[in-house]
Design an enzyme around this catalytic site. Sequence first.
Site, PDB file in Angstrom:
ATOM      1  CG  ASN A  56     -46.361  82.683  45.227  1.00 37.61           C
ATOM      2  OD1 ASN A  56     -46.484  83.578  44.405  1.00 37.61           O
ATOM      3  ND2 ASN A  56     -46.837  81.468  45.047  1.00 37.61           N
ATOM      4  CB  ILE A  61     -42.437  77.656  53.209  1.00 39.40           C
ATOM      5  CG1 ILE A  61     -43.232  76.595  53.982  1.00 39.40           C
ATOM      6  CG2 ILE A  61     -41.052  77.157  52.853  1.00 39.40           C
ATOM      7  CD1 ILE A  61     -42.606  76.150  55.286  1.00 39.40           C
ATOM      8  CB  CYS A  62     -41.779  82.134  50.367  1.00 40.57           C
ATOM      9  SG  CYS A  62     -42.032  80.811  49.165  1.00 40.57           S
ATOM     10  CB  THR A  63     -42.575  84.724  55.097  1.00 39.61           C
ATOM     11  OG1 THR A  63     -43.519  85.216  54.144  1.00 39.61           O
ATOM     12  CG2 THR A  63     -42.261  85.815  56.122  1.00 39.61           C
ATOM     13  CB  ALA A  66     -37.404  86.089  52.566  1.00 38.21           C
TER      14      ALA A  66
END
Length: 111
Positions: A56, A61-63, A66
Amino acid sequence: MKLFGPRKGKGEKRGLSGITIGDVMPEFSGVDQNGKTFSSKDVVGQKHMVVFFYPNDFTYICTQEACSFRDSYEKFRELNAEVVGISANSPDSHRNFSEQNQLPFSLFADE
């Protein structure tokens, strides 16, 4: 673009992505967060590919993931590698996520 789904190999363990180490990357194409058309067949054999999958946009965590690719982006370019991210979020969400985090690579929706 629909890239991967669960699949079973002959006695091999496979995750939800259906990919194991050593698999040949399937061809894929799509439109990124900026409306630019991308096809892996235009890159494979010309550059290395770094494809990362994440659940997402805008999650902690995804930020971090990325932004880690963003922070290493110049190193990847020096190695002649193209970086792309793929998640189930919409192109609009990807555009906002990319702008907010100053991501220099394409993001695609795995719909």
